[in-house]
Write a protein that holds these residues in place. Structure first.
Motif, short mmCIF file in Angstrom:
data_model
loop_
_atom_site.label_atom_id
_atom_site.label_comp_id
_atom_site.label_asym_id
_atom_site.label_seq_id
_atom_site.Cartn_x
_atom_site.Cartn_y
_atom_site.Cartn_z
N PRO A 153 0.81 -1.22 0.00
CA PRO A 153 0.00 0.00 0.00
C PRO A 153 0.84 1.27 0.00
N THR A 154 1.94 1.29 0.75
CA THR A 154 2.78 2.48 0.79
C THR A 154 3.50 2.69 -0.54
N GLU A 155 4.00 1.61 -1.13
CA GLU A 155 4.63 1.73 -2.45
C GLU A 155 3.64 2.30 -3.47
N TRP A 156 2.41 1.81 -3.41
CA TRP A 156 1.39 2.33 -4.33
C TRP A 156 1.15 3.82 -4.10
N ASN A 157 1.05 4.24 -2.85
CA ASN A 157 0.76 5.65 -2.54
C ASN A 157 1.87 6.56 -3.05
N VAL A 158 3.13 6.12 -2.89
CA VAL A 158 4.25 6.91 -3.40
C VAL A 158 4.20 6.99 -4.92
N VAL A 193 14.10 4.29 1.02
CA VAL A 193 13.80 2.86 1.07
C VAL A 193 12.73 2.50 0.04
N TYR A 194 11.64 3.26 0.03
CA TYR A 194 10.52 2.90 -0.84
C TYR A 194 10.81 3.21 -2.31
N MET A 195 11.57 4.25 -2.59
CA MET A 195 11.94 4.51 -3.97
C MET A 195 12.85 3.41 -4.49
N ALA A 196 13.75 2.92 -3.66
CA ALA A 196 14.61 1.81 -4.07
C ALA A 196 13.78 0.56 -4.38
N GLN A 197 12.78 0.31 -3.55
CA GLN A 197 11.91 -0.85 -3.78
C GLN A 197 11.13 -0.71 -5.08
N LEU A 198 10.58 0.49 -5.32
CA LEU A 198 9.83 0.71 -6.55
C LEU A 198 10.72 0.55 -7.78
N ARG A 199 11.93 1.07 -7.72
CA ARG A 199 12.83 0.93 -8.87
C ARG A 199 13.18 -0.52 -9.14
N PRO A 204 13.91 -1.10 -15.62
CA PRO A 204 14.77 -2.13 -16.24
C PRO A 204 16.20 -2.09 -15.68
N ASP A 205 16.70 -0.89 -15.42
CA ASP A 205 18.05 -0.73 -14.88
C ASP A 205 17.95 0.12 -13.62
N THR A 206 17.97 -0.52 -12.47
CA THR A 206 17.74 0.21 -11.22
C THR A 206 18.85 1.21 -10.94
N GLY A 207 20.06 0.96 -11.46
CA GLY A 207 21.16 1.89 -11.24
C GLY A 207 21.10 3.11 -12.14
#
Length: 224
Positions: A153-158, A193-199, A204-207
């Motif tokens: 839910p928090t990932e979705w809200n962001v 933390v949550y932006m890293a999870q979303l990426r 395709p390339d998190t870096g």
């Protein structure tokens, strides 16, 4: 221009709110009691109502119920009443949000923007498509390569706040305040933390992200 009705029996507060709101582009109508407020709702095109509960003639909760019997305009309650029971009663009567006095003007304006945004979203729930993933706002669904992506839910809200404002820089404070609440406005560790999870889930390339971009020291931006 966005029409706002401010209802409060404190003439000083009415004046301050009118000046602050007009300075931010709102068209403001004021009322000092419940009867005047109900009349104003019938006479002015309004997108939002700011309402004090402690009115001299009709209790603010009763005013909300009467408005709700025929009008769905968003209502933000301002009140010096601090108990949970008062808040629950106002929300159950049909208020959309509750702000306890004293309050800061920045928080008030943020609450107004959030209410107006939600009201607008009820009429338009778009599907946002990038070359990497698709966000269906109406159905709270994210897909990547044709497969559903499971978000908390928090990932979705962001993600929702970002994709509803494409290419707009959303500050850390705004994201934290709207997703976690004003008390968390300085806790930027949550965002990292949550932006890293979303990426990890969407890029395709998190870096080297293409869609969920960082503006160093300021905030984040969604690039479709």
């Amino acid at each position: 221009m966005t029409g706002v009705l401010v209802v409060d029996d404190d003439p000083h507060l009415l004046k301050v709110l009118k000046i602050a709101l007009e300075a931010n582009g709102y068209t403001v109508t004021t009322a000092a009691d419940g009867r005047s407020a109900l009349l104003a709702v019938t006479q002015h095109p309004l997108e939002l109502i700011i309402l004090d509960l402690g009115l001299p003639d009709i209790d603010g909760t009763t005013v909300i119920r009467r408005i709700r019997s025929w009008n769905r305009v968003p209502v933000l309650v301002l009140s010096a009443r601090h108990t949970s029971d008062d808040k629950v009663e106002a929300l159950d009567a049909g208020a959309d949000d509750y702000l306890t006095k004293p309050f800061g003007p920045d928080e008030l304006l943020a609450r107004l923007r959030a209410l107006l945004r939600r009201a607008s979203e009820q009429h338009q729930e778009p599907v946002i498509t990038t070359d990497s993933f698709t966000v269906d706002l109406a159905n709270h669904r994210v897909t990547r390569d044709g497969n559903d992506v499971r978000l908390t839910p928090t990932e979705w809200n962001v993600l929702e706040l970002l994709v509803r404002n494409p290419e707009k820089l959303i500050t850390h404070r705004q994201l934290l305040s709207e997703v976690w609440g004003p008390a968390y406005a300085k806790d930027s560790n949550y965002l990292r933390v949550y932006m890293a999870q979303l990426r990890r889930k969407l890029e395709p390339d998190t870096g080297n992200p293409r869609h969920l971009l960082t503006e160093a020291g300021i905030g984040y931006r969604f690039q479709p």
